[in-house]
Design an enzyme around this catalytic site. Structure first.
Site, PDB file in Angstrom:
ATOM      1  N   ASP A  57       0.866  -1.176   0.000  1.00 13.15           N
ATOM      2  CA  ASP A  57       0.000   0.000   0.000  1.00 13.15           C
ATOM      3  C   ASP A  57       0.906   1.231   0.000  1.00 13.15           C
ATOM      4  O   ASP A  57       2.120   1.131  -0.227  1.00 13.15           O
ATOM      5  CB  ASP A  57      -0.984  -0.038   1.179  1.00 13.15           C
ATOM      6  CG  ASP A  57      -0.301   0.139   2.530  1.00 13.15           C
ATOM      7  OD1 ASP A  57       0.949   0.208   2.577  1.00 13.15           O
ATOM      8  OD2 ASP A  57      -1.025   0.205   3.555  1.00 13.15           O
ATOM      9  N   HIS A  58       0.312   2.408   0.262  1.00 10.41           N
ATOM     10  CA  HIS A  58       1.096   3.644   0.256  1.00 10.41           C
ATOM     11  C   HIS A  58       2.174   3.639   1.335  1.00 10.41           C
ATOM     12  O   HIS A  58       3.281   4.136   1.109  1.00 10.41           O
ATOM     13  CB  HIS A  58       0.165   4.850   0.453  1.00 10.41           C
ATOM     14  CG  HIS A  58      -0.709   4.734   1.677  1.00 10.41           C
ATOM     15  ND1 HIS A  58      -1.752   3.829   1.743  1.00 10.41           N
ATOM     16  CD2 HIS A  58      -0.676   5.366   2.872  1.00 10.41           C
ATOM     17  CE1 HIS A  58      -2.341   3.939   2.928  1.00 10.41           C
ATOM     18  NE2 HIS A  58      -1.692   4.855   3.627  1.00 10.41           N
ATOM     19  N   ARG A  63       7.553 -33.395  11.319  1.00 13.35           N
ATOM     20  CA  ARG A  63       6.587 -32.740  12.212  1.00 13.35           C
ATOM     21  C   ARG A  63       6.157 -31.379  11.656  1.00 13.35           C
ATOM     22  O   ARG A  63       5.001 -30.978  11.823  1.00 13.35           O
ATOM     23  CB  ARG A  63       7.150 -32.599  13.623  1.00 13.35           C
ATOM     24  CG  ARG A  63       8.293 -31.614  13.796  1.00 13.35           C
ATOM     25  CD  ARG A  63       8.777 -31.589  15.263  1.00 13.35           C
ATOM     26  NE  ARG A  63       9.713 -30.531  15.528  1.00 13.35           N
ATOM     27  CZ  ARG A  63      11.020 -30.575  15.248  1.00 13.35           C
ATOM     28  NH1 ARG A  63      11.527 -31.653  14.654  1.00 13.35           N
ATOM     29  NH2 ARG A  63      11.814 -29.561  15.536  1.00 13.35           N
ATOM     30  N   HIS A  64       7.068 -30.700  10.971  1.00 13.86           N
ATOM     31  CA  HIS A  64       6.705 -29.403  10.410  1.00 13.86           C
ATOM     32  C   HIS A  64       5.756 -29.577   9.215  1.00 13.86           C
ATOM     33  O   HIS A  64       4.761 -28.857   9.089  1.00 13.86           O
ATOM     34  CB  HIS A  64       7.954 -28.628  10.005  1.00 13.86           C
ATOM     35  CG  HIS A  64       8.861 -28.336  11.158  1.00 13.86           C
ATOM     36  ND1 HIS A  64       8.417 -27.746  12.322  1.00 13.86           N
ATOM     37  CD2 HIS A  64      10.188 -28.580  11.343  1.00 13.86           C
ATOM     38  CE1 HIS A  64       9.412 -27.622  13.167  1.00 13.86           C
ATOM     39  NE2 HIS A  64      10.499 -28.123  12.610  1.00 13.86           N
ATOM     40  N   HIS A 110       9.856 -23.722   9.770  1.00 17.73           N
ATOM     41  CA  HIS A 110       8.785 -24.375  10.537  1.00 17.73           C
ATOM     42  C   HIS A 110       7.415 -24.218   9.899  1.00 17.73           C
ATOM     43  O   HIS A 110       6.584 -25.122   9.980  1.00 17.73           O
ATOM     44  CB  HIS A 110       8.726 -23.805  11.959  1.00 17.73           C
ATOM     45  CG  HIS A 110       9.876 -24.232  12.821  1.00 17.73           C
ATOM     46  ND1 HIS A 110       9.788 -24.299  14.193  1.00 17.73           N
ATOM     47  CD2 HIS A 110      11.144 -24.610  12.503  1.00 17.73           C
ATOM     48  CE1 HIS A 110      10.952 -24.706  14.695  1.00 17.73           C
ATOM     49  NE2 HIS A 110      11.808 -24.885  13.684  1.00 17.73           N
ATOM     50  N   MET A 138      -1.775  -6.895   5.714  1.00 22.31           N
ATOM     51  CA  MET A 138      -1.415  -7.721   4.551  1.00 22.31           C
ATOM     52  C   MET A 138      -1.496  -9.207   4.891  1.00 22.31           C
ATOM     53  O   MET A 138      -2.006 -10.011   4.106  1.00 22.31           O
ATOM     54  CB  MET A 138      -0.002  -7.383   4.080  1.00 22.31           C
ATOM     55  CG  MET A 138       0.129  -6.024   3.422  1.00 22.31           C
ATOM     56  SD  MET A 138      -0.824  -5.934   1.889  1.00 22.31           S
ATOM     57  CE  MET A 138      -0.028  -4.505   1.115  1.00 22.31           C
ATOM     58  N   CYS A 145       3.055  -3.197   4.184  1.00 23.24           N
ATOM     59  CA  CYS A 145       2.169  -2.091   4.559  1.00 23.24           C
ATOM     60  C   CYS A 145       2.802  -1.421   5.772  1.00 23.24           C
ATOM     61  O   CYS A 145       4.003  -1.569   5.999  1.00 23.24           O
ATOM     62  CB  CYS A 145       0.738  -2.587   4.821  1.00 23.24           C
ATOM     63  SG  CYS A 145       0.557  -3.792   6.151  1.00 23.24           S
ATOM     64  N   GLY A 146       2.030  -0.683   6.541  1.00 19.22           N
ATOM     65  CA  GLY A 146       2.631   0.006   7.673  1.00 19.22           C
ATOM     66  C   GLY A 146       3.176  -0.950   8.717  1.00 19.22           C
ATOM     67  O   GLY A 146       4.268  -0.769   9.248  1.00 19.22           O
ATOM     68  N   THR A 147       2.397  -1.983   9.009  1.00 20.71           N
ATOM     69  CA  THR A 147       2.778  -2.949  10.044  1.00 20.71           C
ATOM     70  C   THR A 147       3.044  -4.352   9.510  1.00 20.71           C
ATOM     71  O   THR A 147       3.603  -5.187  10.232  1.00 20.71           O
ATOM     72  CB  THR A 147       1.647  -3.087  11.076  1.00 20.71           C
ATOM     73  OG1 THR A 147       0.476  -3.551  10.380  1.00 20.71           O
ATOM     74  CG2 THR A 147       1.344  -1.758  11.748  1.00 20.71           C
ATOM     75  N   GLY A 148       2.563  -4.638   8.321  1.00 21.62           N
ATOM     76  CA  GLY A 148       2.589  -6.009   7.788  1.00 21.62           C
ATOM     77  C   GLY A 148       1.381  -6.816   8.224  1.00 21.62           C
ATOM     78  O   GLY A 148       1.097  -7.878   7.656  1.00 21.62           O
ATOM     79  N   ILE A 149       0.664  -6.318   9.193  1.00 21.06           N
ATOM     80  CA  ILE A 149      -0.421  -7.112   9.794  1.00 21.06           C
ATOM     81  C   ILE A 149      -1.633  -7.211   8.869  1.00 21.06           C
ATOM     82  O   ILE A 149      -2.177  -8.298   8.634  1.00 21.06           O
ATOM     83  CB  ILE A 149      -0.817  -6.515  11.164  1.00 21.06           C
ATOM     84  CG1 ILE A 149       0.358  -6.654  12.149  1.00 21.06           C
ATOM     85  CG2 ILE A 149      -2.055  -7.216  11.713  1.00 21.06           C
ATOM     86  CD1 ILE A 149       0.172  -5.883  13.445  1.00 21.06           C
TER      87      ILE A 149
HETATM   88  C1  RB5 Z   1      -2.265   2.433   6.546  1.00 19.94           C
HETATM   89  O1  RB5 Z   1      -2.420   3.608   7.263  1.00 19.94           O
HETATM   90  C2  RB5 Z   1      -2.095   1.243   7.475  1.00 19.94           C
HETATM   91  O2  RB5 Z   1      -3.251   0.978   8.154  1.00 19.94           O
HETATM   92  C3  RB5 Z   1      -1.646   0.017   6.687  1.00 19.94           C
HETATM   93  O3  RB5 Z   1      -0.470   0.321   6.012  1.00 19.94           O
HETATM   94  C4  RB5 Z   1      -1.325  -1.232   7.478  1.00 19.94           C
HETATM   95  O4  RB5 Z   1      -0.435  -0.953   8.513  1.00 19.94           O
HETATM   96  C5  RB5 Z   1      -2.449  -2.048   7.914  1.00 19.94           C
HETATM   97  O5  RB5 Z   1      -2.250  -3.156   8.447  1.00 19.94           O
END
Ligand code: RB5
Length: 155
Positions: A8-9, A133-134, A98, A71, A65-69
């Site tokens: 993303d941005h 196991r993995h 793993h 995504m 993305c900002g956190t990867g979360i």
């Molecule tokens: C964008 O502001 C932010 O929410 C996105 O990049 C990401 O971190 C979401 O998980």
């Protein structure tokens, strides 16, 4: 090797850095998602990359993305995608060994570019552990993914 990269941005700048680094080292890359710093919804990049992975366009994907979360939450909806948020080279190594992760998710607002490069290199060069196991545990995850499809649930 061919690597798909989506962002993303928030991840656009880091995506460009990592893509150029891969190209310089002889890899083929395809980029998707944001085309600049304007707001771009991260699920759209993750969906496109995941579908292309399912089609067999590449063995590995990178989502930033900002956190990867966000995504990782999105990509893990897709059968056969095992997306892992990694914050260190050790996490990347273990995600490959793993979890047989095939999509690396990075938080561009949390990880500096040099560390992200090291994490990516570790991810791309670490093979899946051959220990049974993995493989058994990953197979349970993949089976769950098939059950989660709407068609399977309706039967
Ligand atoms: C964008 O502001 C932010 O929410 C996105 O990049 C990401 O971190 C979401 O998980």
């Amino acid at each position: 090797m061919t690597v798909l990269l989506g962002s993303d941005h928030a991840g656009f700048g880091l995506r460009r850095v990592l893509a150029n680094s891969l190209i310089e080292r002889g890899h083929a890359v395809a980029e998707m998602g944001a085309t600049g710093e304007d707001a771009f919804d991260y699920p759209d990049a993750a969906i496109e990359l995941s579908r292309r992975m399912q089609r067999g366009d590449a063995e590995f994907g990178v989502l930033i993305c900002g956190t990867g979360i966000g995504m990782s939450i999105t990509a893990n909806k897709f059968r056969g995608i095992r997306a892992a948020v990694c914050w260190s080279t050790e996490a990347a190594k273990l995600a490959r060994e793993h979890n047989h992760a095939n999509v690396l998710c990075i938080g561009a607002r949390l990880i500096d570019p040099d560390a992200a490069q090291s994490i990516l290199d570790m991810f791309l060069t670490t093979p899946e552990s051959p220990e049974s196991r993995h493989a058994r545990r990953v197979a349970k995850i993949d089976f769950l993914g098939e059950c989660a499809e709407p068609e399977a649930a309706a039967k």
